[in-house]
Enzyme design. Structure first.
Site, PDB file in Angstrom:
ATOM      1  N   TYR A   1      -4.888   2.552   4.776  1.00 24.01           N
ATOM      2  CA  TYR A   1      -3.997   1.863   5.720  1.00 24.01           C
ATOM      3  C   TYR A   1      -3.553   2.793   6.847  1.00 24.01           C
ATOM      4  O   TYR A   1      -2.367   2.892   7.165  1.00 24.01           O
ATOM      5  CB  TYR A   1      -2.782   1.281   4.972  1.00 24.01           C
ATOM      6  CG  TYR A   1      -3.118   0.006   4.229  1.00 24.01           C
ATOM      7  CD1 TYR A   1      -3.112  -1.223   4.885  1.00 24.01           C
ATOM      8  CD2 TYR A   1      -3.469   0.045   2.887  1.00 24.01           C
ATOM      9  CE1 TYR A   1      -3.435  -2.388   4.212  1.00 24.01           C
ATOM     10  CE2 TYR A   1      -3.800  -1.109   2.199  1.00 24.01           C
ATOM     11  CZ  TYR A   1      -3.777  -2.329   2.874  1.00 24.01           C
ATOM     12  OH  TYR A   1      -4.114  -3.486   2.205  1.00 24.01           O
TER      13      TYR A   1
ATOM     14  N   ASP B   1       1.608 -11.530 -11.445  1.00 23.92           N
ATOM     15  CA  ASP B   1       1.225 -10.211 -10.959  1.00 23.92           C
ATOM     16  C   ASP B   1       2.489  -9.341 -10.940  1.00 23.92           C
ATOM     17  O   ASP B   1       3.293  -9.405 -10.020  1.00 23.92           O
ATOM     18  CB  ASP B   1       0.633 -10.333  -9.555  1.00 23.92           C
ATOM     19  CG  ASP B   1       0.313  -8.984  -8.922  1.00 23.92           C
ATOM     20  OD1 ASP B   1       0.600  -7.945  -9.547  1.00 23.92           O
ATOM     21  OD2 ASP B   1      -0.203  -8.969  -7.780  1.00 23.92           O
TER      22      ASP B   1
ATOM     23  N   LYS C   1       0.746   0.410 -11.381  1.00 21.43           N
ATOM     24  CA  LYS C   1       1.778   1.217 -10.726  1.00 21.43           C
ATOM     25  C   LYS C   1       2.661   1.962 -11.723  1.00 21.43           C
ATOM     26  O   LYS C   1       2.303   3.034 -12.181  1.00 21.43           O
ATOM     27  CB  LYS C   1       2.588   0.359  -9.755  1.00 21.43           C
ATOM     28  CG  LYS C   1       1.812  -0.019  -8.486  1.00 21.43           C
ATOM     29  CD  LYS C   1       2.708  -0.571  -7.415  1.00 21.43           C
ATOM     30  CE  LYS C   1       1.935  -0.991  -6.165  1.00 21.43           C
ATOM     31  NZ  LYS C   1       1.365   0.127  -5.419  1.00 21.43           N
TER      32      LYS C   1
ATOM     33  N   TYR D   1       0.529 -10.689  -1.610  1.00 24.07           N
ATOM     34  CA  TYR D   1      -0.436  -9.593  -1.582  1.00 24.07           C
ATOM     35  C   TYR D   1      -0.731  -9.210  -3.031  1.00 24.07           C
ATOM     36  O   TYR D   1       0.182  -8.865  -3.787  1.00 24.07           O
ATOM     37  CB  TYR D   1       0.112  -8.381  -0.831  1.00 24.07           C
ATOM     38  CG  TYR D   1      -0.776  -7.168  -0.950  1.00 24.07           C
ATOM     39  CD1 TYR D   1      -1.842  -6.977  -0.070  1.00 24.07           C
ATOM     40  CD2 TYR D   1      -0.580  -6.233  -1.962  1.00 24.07           C
ATOM     41  CE1 TYR D   1      -2.677  -5.882  -0.200  1.00 24.07           C
ATOM     42  CE2 TYR D   1      -1.407  -5.131  -2.088  1.00 24.07           C
ATOM     43  CZ  TYR D   1      -2.454  -4.965  -1.213  1.00 24.07           C
ATOM     44  OH  TYR D   1      -3.290  -3.880  -1.345  1.00 24.07           O
TER      45      TYR D   1
END
Length: 437
Positions: free
Chosen positions: A16, A251, A280, A147
């Site tokens: 990114y 999610d 994560k 996302y």
């Protein structure tokens, strides 16, 4: 350190990042607890990590217990293929997670990162219906702004995020529905929820029997700008889609492991999903690891006399023993260090700071959820806007890793952060607004 920067610029492609215009990165030399340490112009430079290094660091950087778990495992089995073999760290982690799961959400599939956890869930949902003979269920359902990752399936259910329009022609069929996001003193939330549910019902009337699964981020959309929703909204959405037997995928890559105030966000909703995606915070920011949990009843539809019903999916580093060992120790630390109580204290400090934020003319839509505080820059839009980049650079120069996400400013610190460090961050947060806007 100048040579390292030059080597980085010559050989590395960062995520990114528009390399033609962005500043050179800081070289991090070490990290401890809530702090990062860099070499800046030949001098040591301390940075308070107020976003947990892309939302991964839970207990703090370089925790001695996590370090020890990693070392001990490295001296035994650092890696082994996971097809035809197994190992104790993976078995223990699956058992440990199962103890935190309701009903029969107990079957663990390992992968490498949040995107692959989602990719696995989508493939499971699609094949689940094929194995049951309902081959018409080929579409998915997702929220606007969602996302879920950067692989092709994950991009498909993230089409409402606006990040992936370039790849539209390569995506699988996905329907998007409105997301009723809210904030402190949002008096229109009930109308927004009713309108979203109405749009959902209209979609289900015409396409409900062709949808394999809905995927959503419970309570908080992360990359959409930390958009929060009420638990009752998610409960109603699930109730409506379940009328059409649509599978429900949560999610929790960003929301899992305490971020919303409970170990998992679904606990606050009171809904057991059919599949749960984790990554994560799973390894406290140490190692790449992801999990897709699913119901035992779904797993059983993949059983058969031949390979045709099996899930043909895997990764070289599936269930890496080092990562699993760290994840097990991280779960233990939640109990040993009373981590949820630490998160509660962070939430209380955030809520007090919210009172100062609400009167600031530069921001709007203030909100707090668990360890997350967020607000929006007034009259600012766009990912990596000029204002957001100015703020990021100013905060970093002052020794704070605070990175606006589009028009959203947010704090998501490691759970080990002290009250003094939080107060420093709050002061810097306001000073940055005054200096840059």
């Amino acid at each position: 350190m100048t040579s390292s920067i030059k080597a980085d610029q010559n050989f590395i492609w960062h995520p990114y990042t528009q390399h033609a215009i962005e500043r050179e990165p800081l070289i991090i030399t070490h990290a401890k607890e809530a702090r990062l340490y860099a070499d800046k112009d030949g001098e040591p430079f301390e940075i308070l990590d107020m976003i947990s290094s892309w939302w991964t660091c839970t207990h703090g950087h370089s925790h001695p217990e996590l370090n020890r778990a990693l070392q001990v495992q490295a001296e035994n089995v650092p890696h082994v293929m996971f097809a035809g073999f197994s190992h104790e760290p993976a078995i223990k982690l699956a058992q440990n997670l199962a103890r935190h799961m309701p009903e029969d959400l107990t079957r663990t599939f390992y992968s490498d990162n949040g995107s692959t956890a989602v990719e696995v869930a989508l493939k499971m949902a699609y094949q689940f219906w094929t194995n049951k003979g309902e081959k018409q269920r080929t579409a998915f359902l997702a929220f606007d702004g969602a996302y879920h990752g950067d692989t092709f399936g994950a991009m498909s259910v993230s089409r409402g995020s606006g990040f992936f329009s370039l790849f539209e022609g390569l995506m699988c069929p996905v329907h998007t529905i409105p997301y009723a996001h809210t904030w402190h003193d949002d008096f229109a939330i009930e109308d927004k929820e009713q309108n979203a549910l109405k749009a959902l019902d209209q979609l289900l009337e015409t396409n409900g029997t062709n949808i394999a699964a809905i995927i959503l981020e419970p309570l908080m959309q992360g990359a959409a700008g930390f958009r929060f929703c009420r638990p009752e909204f998610i409960r109603k959405v699930v109730e409506h889609v379940k009328a059409y037997d649509i599978l429900v995928v949560f999610d929790e890559v960003a929301t899992g492991f305490g971020r919303t105030g409970t170990l998992f966000a679904f606990e606050q909703i009171g809904i057991t999903p059919d599949m749960l995606c984790l990554s994560k915070g799973l390894t406290a920011g140490y190692m790449p690891l992801a999990i897709t949990l699913t119901r035992q009843s779904i797993f059983e539809t993949f059983l058969g006399d031949g390979f045709d019903k099996a899930l043909a999916h895997g990764h070289t580093f599936t269930a890496n023993p080092l990562a699993c060992a760290v994840a097990n120790k991280s779960l233990e630390l939640f109990e040993q260090e009373q981590t949820l109580q630490k998160i509660k204290a962070i939430h209380e400090h955030h809520s007090s700071f919210l009172e100062d934020l609400k009167t600031n003319p530069h921001i709007e839509k203030c909100r707090v959820l668990g360890s997350v505080l967020a607000c929006n820059l007034a009259d600012q839009e766009g990912y990596k806007s000029k204002a957001s980049l100015q703020l990021k650079d100013w905060y970093q120069a002052q020794g704070f890793n605070i990175r606006p996400l589009g028009s959203t400013l947010y704090l998501m610190p490691p759970y080990c952060i002290s009250e003094t460090e939080l107060q420093r961050a709050y002061t810097a947060f306001l000073d940055g607004l005054a200096q840059c806007l």
